[in-house]
Design a protein around this motif. Structure first.
Motif, PDB file in Angstrom:
ATOM      1  N   SER A   4       0.870  -1.177   0.000  1.00  0.00           N
ATOM      2  CA  SER A   4       0.000   0.000   0.000  1.00  0.00           C
ATOM      3  C   SER A   4       0.904   1.223   0.000  1.00  0.00           C
ATOM      4  O   SER A   4       1.760   1.359   0.877  1.00  0.00           O
ATOM      5  CB  SER A   4      -0.900   0.018   1.241  1.00  0.00           C
ATOM      6  OG  SER A   4      -1.849  -1.011   1.206  1.00  0.00           O
ATOM      7  N   GLU A  35      -1.765  -0.929  -4.104  1.00  0.00           N
ATOM      8  CA  GLU A  35      -2.762   0.134  -4.137  1.00  0.00           C
ATOM      9  C   GLU A  35      -2.047   1.443  -3.838  1.00  0.00           C
ATOM     10  O   GLU A  35      -1.052   1.464  -3.115  1.00  0.00           O
ATOM     11  CB  GLU A  35      -3.879  -0.111  -3.121  1.00  0.00           C
ATOM     12  CG  GLU A  35      -3.387  -0.129  -1.674  1.00  0.00           C
ATOM     13  CD  GLU A  35      -4.504  -0.391  -0.668  1.00  0.00           C
ATOM     14  OE1 GLU A  35      -5.683  -0.493  -1.085  1.00  0.00           O
ATOM     15  OE2 GLU A  35      -4.194  -0.506   0.538  1.00  0.00           O
ATOM     16  N   HIS A  60      -6.250   0.814  -9.250  1.00  0.00           N
ATOM     17  CA  HIS A  60      -5.427   0.641  -8.048  1.00  0.00           C
ATOM     18  C   HIS A  60      -5.258   1.956  -7.289  1.00  0.00           C
ATOM     19  O   HIS A  60      -4.792   1.959  -6.144  1.00  0.00           O
ATOM     20  CB  HIS A  60      -4.044   0.106  -8.420  1.00  0.00           C
ATOM     21  CG  HIS A  60      -4.072  -1.255  -9.039  1.00  0.00           C
ATOM     22  ND1 HIS A  60      -4.391  -2.389  -8.340  1.00  0.00           N
ATOM     23  CD2 HIS A  60      -3.834  -1.660 -10.315  1.00  0.00           C
ATOM     24  CE1 HIS A  60      -4.333  -3.440  -9.128  1.00  0.00           C
ATOM     25  NE2 HIS A  60      -3.998  -3.019 -10.349  1.00  0.00           N
ATOM     26  N   LYS A  62      -6.641   4.997  -5.252  1.00  0.00           N
ATOM     27  CA  LYS A  62      -7.771   5.283  -4.379  1.00  0.00           C
ATOM     28  C   LYS A  62      -7.581   6.668  -3.761  1.00  0.00           C
ATOM     29  O   LYS A  62      -6.455   7.172  -3.706  1.00  0.00           O
ATOM     30  CB  LYS A  62      -7.876   4.218  -3.284  1.00  0.00           C
ATOM     31  CG  LYS A  62      -7.981   2.796  -3.861  1.00  0.00           C
ATOM     32  CD  LYS A  62      -7.958   1.736  -2.787  1.00  0.00           C
ATOM     33  CE  LYS A  62      -8.036   0.338  -3.410  1.00  0.00           C
ATOM     34  NZ  LYS A  62      -8.025  -0.735  -2.382  1.00  0.00           N
TER      35      LYS A  62
END
Length: 314
Positions: A4, A35, A60, A62
């Protein structure tokens, strides 16, 4: 999910497309599942519109958008809440952090088993007088107080084991002290990696001289909270009892002196007022410790922020 990537930002509309494209190239070359969580900290430009457009091209990506500006710590805290990757990497959005560092930071967590790795911008391109020298002094003081041997506590480029970011709370201006927060949470294996510091390509710095004053105030706060946050009575009660006892003993001395020399008025002696002041201060400190104990046992969450929009985040 392998990684992440959490990116706090404020008015970075120009850099976001280039940054995301660079990240995408790096993760694709290393076959990472990932992400990118972008937290818009109340931007007044078109940063959020850019994030929405990037999301259409790459699912991917956000986003979380604050209704107003809360600061970098708040943005990181919300990003940490949303992160799902085994390794969480933070970086700034201004292109001064290089996404090419991602594989190395990931490896140090997964293969070398570090709980957290902090970047060290050994060669910097900032102004020497206004940033480099104060930064060196700030890092020296933080090393001395925290006993964590890092050269650059405030580097935005860091990597964490997922459990670390789920175990700490970042608020106020505490993003500078995330290694200290991690240490107080019980994560001892904290490493360092020399990373590239690139010249600013877009925008202007979002931090001024006040960050250094606030930084040292936060260091004192986090040191106290780390040691006594769950037991404030141990600090205030101890010192309060000591001060109160000192004032009381001085009063005993004055009373004995009055008995020995009845003609000498107690209120004519400076010691009388010193003893009185000490007893009042000691009592107040003891009460502060008692109230702190009650508050610490019944504290509500302090990290609630107004979020205007979310995309791709539950």
């Amino acid at each position: 999910m392998d990684i992440s990537i959490v990116v706090p930002l404020l008015n970075e509309e120009e850099s976001l497309p280039e940054l995301c494209a660079w990240i995408e190239r790096v993760v694709a070359a290393n076959n990472f599942t990932y992400e990118i969580i972008m937290i818009d900290d109340g931007s007044t430009d078109t940063s959020w519109d850019v994030i929405e457009q990037l999301r259409l091209k790459n699912p991917h990506i956000k986003g979380i958008r604050f209704q107003r500006n809360y600061g970098k710590s708040a943005a990181l805290n919300e990003g940490f809440k949303a992160a799902k990757g085994d390794v969480v990497i933070t970086m700034d959005a201004d292109m001064q952090d290089s996404p090419d560092e991602i594989p190395g930071l990931y490896k140090m967590i997964v293969e070398d088993k570090f709980d957290m790795v902090s970047g060290w911008k050994k060669v910097r391109y900032d102004n020497t007088l206004t940033k480099n020298i104060p930064s060196k002094f700030f890092n020296w003081a933080t090393r001395r107080m925290s006993k964590i041997n890092l050269h650059d506590f405030n580097c935005g480029l860091k990597s964490y084991r997922l459990k670390v970011v789920k175990s700490i709370e970042v608020y106020g201006e505490m993003h500078r002290y995330i290694p200290v927060l991690a240490k107080w949470a019980g994560f001892r294996k904290i490493g360092e990696k020399v990373v590239e510091h690139r010249k600013r390509k877009y925008g202007t710095t979002k931090f001024g001289w006040e960050r250094f004053v606030n930084g040292f105030l936060d260091l004192a706060s986090i040191t106290f909270v780390g040691k006594y946050g769950k037991r404030p009575m141990h600090f205030f009660g101890l010192w309060g009892s000591g001060v109160l006892a000192t004032g009381f003993l001085m009063f005993v001395y004055l009373i004995i002196s009055k008995i020995v020399e009845p003609e000498y008025a107690l209120t004519n002696r400076p010691v009388f007022y010193i003893a009185l002041t000490l007893m009042i201060i000691g009592t107040l400190m003891f009460i502060a410790g008692f109230l702190g104990e009650l508050i610490s046992r019944n504290s509500a969450g302090r990290n609630n922020y107004l979020i205007e929009k979310k995309i791709g985040v539950e």
